[in-house]
Design a protein around this motif. Structure first.
Motif, PDB file in Angstrom:
ATOM      1  N   GLU A  42       0.747  -1.192  -0.014  1.00 14.27           N
ATOM      2  CA  GLU A  42       0.170  -0.057   0.193  1.00 14.27           C
ATOM      3  C   GLU A  42       0.600   1.630   0.277  1.00 14.27           C
ATOM      4  OE1 GLU A  42      -3.501   0.441  -0.850  1.00 14.27           O
ATOM      5  OE2 GLU A  42      -2.785  -1.643  -0.918  1.00 14.27           O
ATOM      6  N   VAL A  43       1.820   1.301   0.936  1.00 16.09           N
ATOM      7  CA  VAL A  43       2.567   2.493   0.882  1.00 16.09           C
ATOM      8  C   VAL A  43       3.358   2.239  -0.903  1.00 16.09           C
ATOM      9  CG1 VAL A  43       4.904   3.375   1.629  1.00 16.09           C
ATOM     10  CG2 VAL A  43       3.827   2.439   3.130  1.00 16.09           C
TER      11      VAL A  43
ATOM     12  N   GLN B 146       1.846   6.164  -6.882  1.00 15.92           N
ATOM     13  CA  GLN B 146       0.862   7.087  -7.378  1.00 15.92           C
ATOM     14  C   GLN B 146       1.022   9.318  -7.181  1.00 15.92           C
ATOM     15  OE1 GLN B 146      -2.524   6.766  -8.926  1.00 15.92           O
ATOM     16  NE2 GLN B 146      -2.265   8.690  -9.470  1.00 15.92           N
ATOM     17  N   GLY B 147       2.230   9.138  -5.766  1.00 12.03           N
ATOM     18  CA  GLY B 147       3.148  10.032  -6.025  1.00 12.03           C
ATOM     19  C   GLY B 147       3.307  10.245  -7.199  1.00 12.03           C
ATOM     20  N   LEU B 148       4.099   9.783  -7.826  1.00  9.94           N
ATOM     21  CA  LEU B 148       5.107   9.435  -8.673  1.00  9.94           C
ATOM     22  C   LEU B 148       4.204  10.479  -9.916  1.00  9.94           C
ATOM     23  CD1 LEU B 148       7.465   7.107  -8.631  1.00  9.94           C
ATOM     24  CD2 LEU B 148       8.148   9.231  -7.625  1.00  9.94           C
TER      25      LEU B 148
ATOM     26  N   ARG C 200       2.449   1.830  -3.357  1.00  9.93           N
ATOM     27  CA  ARG C 200       1.127   2.189  -4.013  1.00  9.93           C
ATOM     28  C   ARG C 200       0.749   3.664  -3.936  1.00  9.93           C
ATOM     29  NH1 ARG C 200      -3.186  -0.853  -6.240  1.00  9.93           N
ATOM     30  NH2 ARG C 200      -4.730  -0.698  -4.683  1.00  9.93           N
ATOM     31  N   GLU C 201       0.595   4.072  -3.645  1.00 11.13           N
ATOM     32  CA  GLU C 201       0.758   5.279  -2.722  1.00 11.13           C
ATOM     33  C   GLU C 201       1.815   6.439  -3.509  1.00 11.13           C
ATOM     34  OE1 GLU C 201      -1.192   7.450  -0.009  1.00 11.13           O
ATOM     35  OE2 GLU C 201      -1.833   5.886   1.015  1.00 11.13           O
ATOM     36  N   THR C 202       3.470   5.657  -3.065  1.00  7.80           N
ATOM     37  CA  THR C 202       4.270   6.318  -3.372  1.00  7.80           C
ATOM     38  C   THR C 202       4.021   6.911  -4.640  1.00  7.80           C
ATOM     39  OG1 THR C 202       4.843   5.346  -1.616  1.00  7.80           O
ATOM     40  CG2 THR C 202       6.955   6.559  -2.908  1.00  7.80           C
TER      41      THR C 202
END
Lengths: 321, 321, 321, 321, 321
Positions: free
Chosen positions: E215-216, E222-224, E218-220
């Motif tokens: 999850e971390v 998406q932040g990219l 995946r969120e990172t």
């Protein structure tokens, strides 16, 4: 390490505080003496665990994580509660337990009489240690907000990205702490006295509040991304408008200059008669001024220039400046 | 403070309303006299708590948050219900309890006879105080909507950002209130009479409705971000189109002017013969007009100009204006 | 209002249908006569409530919301089921109960014999009334889809925004209806006969289906935002490409024209010898044609021109037209 | 229809397969004969229902949806399980039950002996029929991925939008099937024999797997939107860079050409002395070449040209080609 | 295959490890001999199943998925636990069980004495095998972060897209493993001894930790995407600024050059008198220099040039470099 062990003895119970995992044989032996199971002992040496509580016979083993200021990671701390001891184990010397140490040194109150209360106090100190770190993140968000609104540069996005990563790390340290604390409050955890429950509930409340803060900050940080993209778009719009205006004003003027720079044979009266006019130059400059004026008027009508301060003063937000 | 205490006595119970937390010793003593536990007393002095209800022996202690108009934060109010008293404690003088005070001053009805009903009335007043604040946010959203559609400037994004932040603050004040109110309605909360349950359920319904409103506003605010980015893109598209059109129309014309401004030796009949034509100038101007006309026709065909009002009138949305 | 009351009497029970809340004293008195509690009566006059069901002694009071065609809000309708009456109350004359009225006028069947069945029929009519409204939204989405793909203008984004707002309103009217209907089906709601349960379950199924539709439409509307932003970007890309191509083709040509428009002293053989060439003009024009051809070829190689129909015909989507 | 009824009789139970809902009177009569309740019969004629299972006395009525290849909608199929019959009803002739028919025709095994097993087999056939459709969507996603990376055109966004819509339709057909299948496995569904439970669990597992696939595809499709927007931005960046470079290189050169095209009176030695220089032309061309070289060097230093292949070869992703 | 069967016999139980599903008849026969039901046997041959655990009489059948390094898919492994055997079945030769094999070869400890412990060890080995793969993804994210910040090219977006796809695949392999492991720990799974529960809980904890990591990441990731889009916008802004500046500086200068390149008849004293001035050329160059200076000053005031290092040095982020 053994040096630390003896002076930690307080009343009927001892607080054994181990720093560093290098002496694994010694630590294993001590843990075995204290009654930890093989699996629990193996767990002591796994760093990077998510917070959780295991009931291991008469013992309660809780893994928590401590924030590290200005670092995108958290330290692990393992707490083991026994009937006559509290064991804390961590790899790094830095910790957030100075408050507890002071209260112990102060030398009175429940914290010196009950291993369970000490255990709670240590957990609470870990939970509380997230507050100043989160408040720093809040200050950082406000600084970023200001910076994006006034100077949306590449660095801002980088900082938002780092902020989001740090918040993500904090969230994943805090989120499972709720479960770890909830297990301590369950009816089937007889190792914890019921008169400690209000204290643990208070501690859980703090963990919930931390999560709330993290969520607020995470949403705000995501909003900063939108703000940043919108600011960049807006900035580009302004650059484009200026380019368009200057180019568009001069393009017709330059064309007129080029027109009267043509070399058609003046012998024919139909070729470039303006060149022979007495006031031809002034006529040409007049044409240029008129074309520029028409352009400027058009831009003004389209709201591209003087639009901010002059076109619609009522639409200016009262709190935007 | 003690001055306030005496006149607050009403029938068999007292409403003790404390403003300001400076006299902590005095407040602690009063709370101890009223029967609060140490942990509950410590809680009185923690501001920035999330709403929650604690059962503390015979007492019910509820922490709620009150909105502050035009401010991105909320005030904390602590309510304690005892058998013969209701204690309210807050740091700021401003509150939302004037309605309750008026009904008490009116002097009849259940509110003067039952401490529980007064407690409920106070909770309900706090919950209800969010409605006007949220309605203001709703008006703000509509104003922003209009502004973005007509003038998508940098300030709009800033205002959306602030709006989202305010809604986030309100959400985090309202969301845990549901739990705080739910605990009051539980079977294992004997401090609250069962005939008060419909009232508390009504109060919970209002909290749910507040949350619904906040969620609608939050989603709408997020939609405004998309609207803003799309408006900026659209605005840029228009600017680009104008630049393209003007530049593209004049670029070939300027080229033609430059062409006939060349200084090739006219002695050779192959060099720039047009310059010697009788109607050379008119021919050049004709070339320029044709090139401009071709460009304009092409743009019209591509739908870049006159496209809005002329190209596809049926596609114009009936409700867009 | 009382005029309406008498003819509504049907068999052993009456349907009391009240429109408008102005005569609050009269309505309160009637409600008191029917046995509603004070809190339930106060609830009758609160508009803007979210759908919910309250059990008030022997009575069941359900608040639902009815869609209003082409309006971004919903009407509230309050239904009260008693043993010998069904009370419906709403502020606006418009409603969605004509179908029930026709069946009552038809005069036979369960609807005339059981107040509970009438109550169910009214709830079902309210739920069903959302279907045509949602189908309209579905048609609107398809129309918007077409419009965005063919003419991505600012108005489209505005319409998407309005569509999303309307869907949000519908969602918040439908979502809590599930709970309101679920309470009617619970075991501890003895006011509803068990042989009505399959009917209520059917009604709940419809509410779930409405929610499904709303969610599908909401996701599709959000997808339209992406489509719109992408279309705007794409449109901008095309405009930029055309500007780039025309400017880039003419810029070197204009430079060449300017070059041979320079006035260097022809007395020196090294100054602009081309001007004296017999075919200098043709040479210059040749240079220009070559530079334009090189540019066009480069653009073609980069896929910027003729790329759509010619470069990669296999990549054209079979269903894109 | 009746013609179909008789040959469907197999052993002790019959499979009644009805296609088309036109003969509603006939179908209603048959359903009544089979023991369906009025509500269940009414349900038979409602198309567009979400999958669900109703227990209607001794009967089990399950509504499922079948995918239709290359269409953005799904067909409804209603299955009714009685003690001595299985009824299937659908509007369209197309279905996904050929496999079951073959196994029935094969004539041995459990499928001919137990109505429940036939019922399960039909449900399973419906669930399994989603797999090839989803695999097609997976292939489509991969094709779109390739296309966006190589040619981000408007059509790609349209196709992504359609893909997302189709996946949304599939999701809303599959999601409630889990509940419909779960009800069949519940203890209080005595119509289904317990020895069928492993089979139904297997069928549920497949439904979960379908949902997993849909979610993966939906997230990937959403990622394609980001990819598309980023590709468009990137493409625009490249176009802008080329325009900037060509324009910027030629703008100073054209200026120099214009400079020496001025007609200042050469009688003054201070006016345009370069024009009289022996190598003035070469000097001017030299100036132009230097200005172009400076520009190109600056662009190279900024990484705008030759940056991809030359500037940082190590940063090239190994799997990007 | 049978060759592998015999040497696998260890103590009272055998580990049967089957690689490849080609000999389906042989595998089916073996499975039947071991007591698997028909449905379980059919399940052995379905690849692409999501992880799950089935209780099949005395047997426990668990399907898990193993990561494959650098591949966007996972391998399936089926584990069957019987009283005197553990069966593992997979299609590919590659696996992650070498650690277990070594411990078996080491020849002592619980792993040789208990089929359940071997079963647990195999499950744990599969779970643990995700850690190095996820750590690789973490390294990849950091490399991408660096690359986007320094060189936001099209390839980066492609790599982010692939990264997100790989993380999605891992997530859908890990997520259902939690359920598969939870079933093993349930009270109604008597095939697993209770003294194995702490070990299985430990294994579940690892699965939770894997999910947290995914999850971390995946969120990172998406932040990219946001970072990438913002970087592209920023890059475009810079390109636009340079274009604007160069074009805007030279446009007025070129206009002035064009102005004095006009051919108006010098016989009239009002036509282009500047051409006859003694210092006309210097005057024209002066005009040009002034216009360029005015432009540069304006850009500097708008913060477009020298803005980064000079305009607001305090706003520069301390950690941005």
């Amino acid at each position: 390490m053994q040096d630390r062990l003896l002076p930690a003895q307080v009343g009927q119970f001892r607080w054994i505080d181990i720093v560093g995992l290098e002496n694994d044989a010694e630590i294993s032996k001590l843990a075995q003496d204290l009654g930890l199971s093989d699996l629990s002992i193996a767990d002591l040496f796994h760093l990077d665990q998510r917070p959780h509580t295991d009931i291991d016979g008469d013992l309660v083993q809780t893994v928590l994580r401590m924030p590290v200021r200005n670092q995108p990671f958290t330290d692990q701390i393992t707490l083991v509660l026994g009937q006559d001891f509290v064991l804390t184990l961590r790899e790094q010397r830095r910790d957030c337990l100075d408050g507890v140490r002071k209260r112990l040194a102060g030398g009175k109150g429940r914290i010196r009489n009950s291993s369970e209360y000490l255990f709670y106090s240590l957990c609470d100190a870990v939970v509380e240690s997230f507050f100043p770190v989160l408040e720093e993140q809040g200050d950082l968000i406000e600084a970023l907000e200001e910076r994006i609104l006034h100077n949306p540069s590449d660095g801002a996005m980088r900082n938002i990205h780092m902020l989001k990563r740090d918040l993500l790390v904090l969230r994943h340290a805090i989120w499972p702490m709720r479960d770890a604390l909830a297990i301590l409050q369950r009816d089937d955890t007889p190792q914890i006295n019921t008169d400690l429950l209000p204290y643990l509930r208070d501690c859980s409340d703090h963990a919930f509040q931390l999560l709330d803060m993290v969520e607020v900050y995470r949403e705000t940080a995501q909003g900063l991304v939108d703000l940043q993209l919108s600011s960049l778009s807006n900035r580009m719009n302004e650059v484009m408008k200026v380019l368009t205006m200057i180019a568009t004003i001069f393009i017709p003027m330059t064309f007129i200059a080029g027109l009267y720079g043509m070399n058609f044979d003046r012998a024919s009266p139909y070729n470039l008669p303006e060149l022979g006019w007495r006031f031809g130059y002034l006529y040409a400059i007049g044409l240029m001024v008129i074309s520029a004026a028409v352009m400027l008027f058009t831009f003004w009508r389209l709201g591209w220039i003087f639009g901010r301060s002059g076109a619609d003063p009522n639409a200016a937000p009262p709190d935007a400046d």
